[in-house]
Scaffold this motif. Sequence first.
Motif, PDB file in Angstrom:
ATOM      1  N   THR A 214       0.805  -1.153  -0.093  1.00 34.10           N
ATOM      2  CA  THR A 214      -0.036  -0.050   0.105  1.00 34.10           C
ATOM      3  C   THR A 214       0.907   1.213  -0.094  1.00 34.10           C
ATOM      4  N   LEU A 215       2.090   1.271   0.378  1.00 36.85           N
ATOM      5  CA  LEU A 215       2.881   2.345   0.640  1.00 36.85           C
ATOM      6  C   LEU A 215       2.905   3.026  -0.888  1.00 36.85           C
ATOM      7  N   PRO A 216       3.435   2.471  -1.951  1.00 35.67           N
ATOM      8  CA  PRO A 216       3.399   3.007  -3.288  1.00 35.67           C
ATOM      9  C   PRO A 216       2.174   3.800  -3.543  1.00 35.67           C
ATOM     10  N   LEU A 217       1.205   3.075  -3.265  1.00 32.37           N
ATOM     11  CA  LEU A 217      -0.184   3.713  -3.529  1.00 32.37           C
ATOM     12  C   LEU A 217      -0.564   5.015  -2.722  1.00 32.37           C
ATOM     13  N   ILE A 218      -0.061   4.879  -1.343  1.00 28.37           N
ATOM     14  CA  ILE A 218      -0.175   5.955  -0.831  1.00 28.37           C
ATOM     15  C   ILE A 218       0.886   7.221  -1.021  1.00 28.37           C
ATOM     16  N   LEU A 219       2.189   6.876  -1.430  1.00 30.38           N
ATOM     17  CA  LEU A 219       2.904   8.008  -1.937  1.00 30.38           C
ATOM     18  C   LEU A 219       2.367   8.396  -3.418  1.00 30.38           C
ATOM     19  N   GLY A 220       1.914   7.663  -4.077  1.00 31.50           N
ATOM     20  CA  GLY A 220       1.350   8.062  -5.365  1.00 31.50           C
ATOM     21  C   GLY A 220       0.193   9.111  -5.245  1.00 31.50           C
ATOM     22  N   LEU A 221      -0.716   8.731  -4.137  1.00 26.36           N
ATOM     23  CA  LEU A 221      -1.782   9.784  -4.201  1.00 26.36           C
ATOM     24  C   LEU A 221      -1.159  11.242  -3.185  1.00 26.36           C
ATOM     25  N   ILE A 222      -0.213  11.134  -2.479  1.00 29.91           N
ATOM     26  CA  ILE A 222       0.510  12.171  -1.766  1.00 29.91           C
ATOM     27  C   ILE A 222       0.963  13.130  -2.929  1.00 29.91           C
ATOM     28  N   LEU A 223       1.728  12.376  -4.109  1.00 27.43           N
ATOM     29  CA  LEU A 223       2.309  13.106  -5.001  1.00 27.43           C
ATOM     30  C   LEU A 223       1.319  13.704  -5.870  1.00 27.43           C
ATOM     31  N   GLY A 224       0.285  13.084  -6.283  1.00 28.34           N
ATOM     32  CA  GLY A 224      -0.934  13.708  -7.059  1.00 28.34           C
ATOM     33  C   GLY A 224      -1.697  14.871  -6.287  1.00 28.34           C
ATOM     34  N   LEU A 225      -1.440  14.836  -4.923  1.00 25.10           N
ATOM     35  CA  LEU A 225      -2.313  15.687  -4.345  1.00 25.10           C
ATOM     36  C   LEU A 225      -1.288  17.003  -4.270  1.00 25.10           C
ATOM     37  N   VAL A 226       0.078  16.826  -4.340  1.00 26.86           N
ATOM     38  CA  VAL A 226       0.731  18.011  -4.435  1.00 26.86           C
ATOM     39  C   VAL A 226       0.857  18.425  -5.549  1.00 26.86           C
ATOM     40  N   THR A 230      -0.405  22.349  -6.221  1.00 31.31           N
ATOM     41  CA  THR A 230       0.556  23.312  -7.098  1.00 31.31           C
ATOM     42  C   THR A 230      -0.008  23.949  -8.149  1.00 31.31           C
ATOM     43  N   LEU A 231      -0.835  23.216  -9.071  1.00 27.77           N
ATOM     44  CA  LEU A 231      -1.522  23.932 -10.167  1.00 27.77           C
ATOM     45  C   LEU A 231      -2.681  24.889  -9.715  1.00 27.77           C
ATOM     46  N   CYS A 232      -3.202  24.395  -8.593  1.00 32.37           N
ATOM     47  CA  CYS A 232      -4.339  25.509  -8.278  1.00 32.37           C
ATOM     48  C   CYS A 232      -3.523  26.662  -7.650  1.00 32.37           C
ATOM     49  N   VAL A 233      -2.598  26.620  -6.879  1.00 32.19           N
ATOM     50  CA  VAL A 233      -1.718  27.847  -6.499  1.00 32.19           C
ATOM     51  C   VAL A 233      -1.360  28.535  -7.798  1.00 32.19           C
ATOM     52  N   TYR A 234      -0.928  27.949  -8.653  1.00 30.68           N
ATOM     53  CA  TYR A 234       0.006  28.758  -9.840  1.00 30.68           C
ATOM     54  C   TYR A 234      -1.506  29.320 -10.454  1.00 30.68           C
ATOM     55  N   HIS A 235      -2.484  28.631 -10.588  1.00 31.61           N
ATOM     56  CA  HIS A 235      -3.828  29.424 -11.325  1.00 31.61           C
ATOM     57  C   HIS A 235      -4.407  30.221 -10.429  1.00 31.61           C
ATOM     58  N   ILE A 236      -4.361  30.334  -9.340  1.00 31.65           N
ATOM     59  CA  ILE A 236      -4.779  31.493  -8.316  1.00 31.65           C
ATOM     60  C   ILE A 236      -3.802  32.629  -8.590  1.00 31.65           C
ATOM     61  N   HIS A 237      -2.543  32.363  -8.569  1.00 28.40           N
ATOM     62  CA  HIS A 237      -1.696  33.562  -8.772  1.00 28.40           C
ATOM     63  C   HIS A 237      -1.561  33.942 -10.086  1.00 28.40           C
ATOM     64  N   HIS A 238      -1.890  33.421 -11.017  1.00 24.34           N
ATOM     65  CA  HIS A 238      -1.899  34.121 -12.331  1.00 24.34           C
ATOM     66  C   HIS A 238      -3.157  34.690 -12.597  1.00 24.34           C
ATOM     67  N   LYS A 239      -4.261  34.288 -11.959  1.00 22.10           N
ATOM     68  CA  LYS A 239      -5.444  35.150 -12.100  1.00 22.10           C
ATOM     69  C   LYS A 239      -5.396  36.360 -11.415  1.00 22.10           C
ATOM     70  N   LEU A 240      -4.653  36.433 -10.182  1.00 17.37           N
ATOM     71  CA  LEU A 240      -4.533  37.739  -9.316  1.00 17.37           C
ATOM     72  C   LEU A 240      -3.663  38.393 -10.096  1.00 17.37           C
ATOM     73  N   THR A 241      -2.645  38.116 -10.635  1.00 14.93           N
ATOM     74  CA  THR A 241      -1.584  38.984 -11.321  1.00 14.93           C
ATOM     75  C   THR A 241      -2.423  39.644 -12.780  1.00 14.93           C
ATOM     76  N   ALA A 242      -3.113  38.859 -13.361  1.00 14.31           N
ATOM     77  CA  ALA A 242      -3.700  39.473 -14.471  1.00 14.31           C
ATOM     78  C   ALA A 242      -4.589  40.463 -14.414  1.00 14.31           C
ATOM     79  N   ASN A 243      -5.248  40.646 -13.062  1.00 12.39           N
ATOM     80  CA  ASN A 243      -6.219  41.496 -12.768  1.00 12.39           C
ATOM     81  C   ASN A 243      -5.428  42.939 -12.493  1.00 12.39           C
ATOM     82  N   GLN A 244      -4.287  42.801 -12.190  1.00 15.73           N
ATOM     83  CA  GLN A 244      -3.504  44.013 -11.867  1.00 15.73           C
ATOM     84  C   GLN A 244      -3.056  44.924 -12.927  1.00 15.73           C
ATOM     85  N   VAL A 245      -2.789  46.149 -12.767  1.00 11.86           N
ATOM     86  CA  VAL A 245      -2.420  47.039 -13.813  1.00 11.86           C
ATOM     87  C   VAL A 245      -1.103  46.840 -14.247  1.00 11.86           C
TER      88      VAL A 245
END
Length: 258
Positions: A214-226, A230-245
């Motif tokens: 089960t350890l490889p499955l757990i590590l895979g899930l953790i990696l997928g969650l990370v 990361t993608l969500c943080v990048y998307h939010i950061h990109h959206k905030l910076t796009a609305n700035q002058v």
Amino acid sequence: AAARLAAEQEVENLSGLSPNPEKDIFVVRENRTTCLMAEFAAKFIVPYDVWASNYVDLITEQADIPLSRGAEVKGKCGTNESELEISWLEQAYTLRLFFLKEGHNTSRGQEAFWRLSRIQFTYDTAERTYFKDAIAPGKHTASSHRLSALVTPAGKSYECQAQQTISLVSSDHQKSVQLLLSEVRVQPFDITADFVFSEEHKCPVDQREQLEETLPLILGLILGLVIVITLCVYHIHHKLTANQVQIPRDRSQYKHMG
């Protein structure tokens, strides 16, 4: 009274119900209630002496003796001590397993456990199915020494799919007999439902193998969650910076500002 007790006790060999031809299933019942159940595959590795070709020297051979289906069964059930006796090939081979339930002091207080406390294996080197040309053929007994195996909390059954090896010392010149057990499920005390094991207590080897699976499955899930985070943080950061002058990098464009 002895006759009445014998009438009230039943022993059954249910090995035919197992899809594994090497696995045996034994049940002891008293007063129409199951008091001991055992399932396992077993094999004994027994060394014995034969004459060399010069009929002067001795050579040690090895007999591999499986526990045959259709074996005769006897059993005893008690509050703190239980016993299972299995004989096969016209009692040329007899295996006796002794179980003991006792209390132990733990960090949580007094707790009860049961264990396999003793093993006794009787074999006859005059039996020719597994012993060929043994010197001075006869019966011998191999026994365990200070055994504490299959330790399980009271009220639970012991389960272990992995192979376990238990060494026994033989009366035949102190030779070492090996008992190989696998696919074990045993409960010698506190069975609450007829022909049904209680909750299992897995052996450390099985627990480790389960963790490794089960350890490889757990590590895979953790990696997928990370990655998702990361993608969500990048998307939010990109959206905030796009609305700035956006300030022009070319200083010549400053005059058009304001």
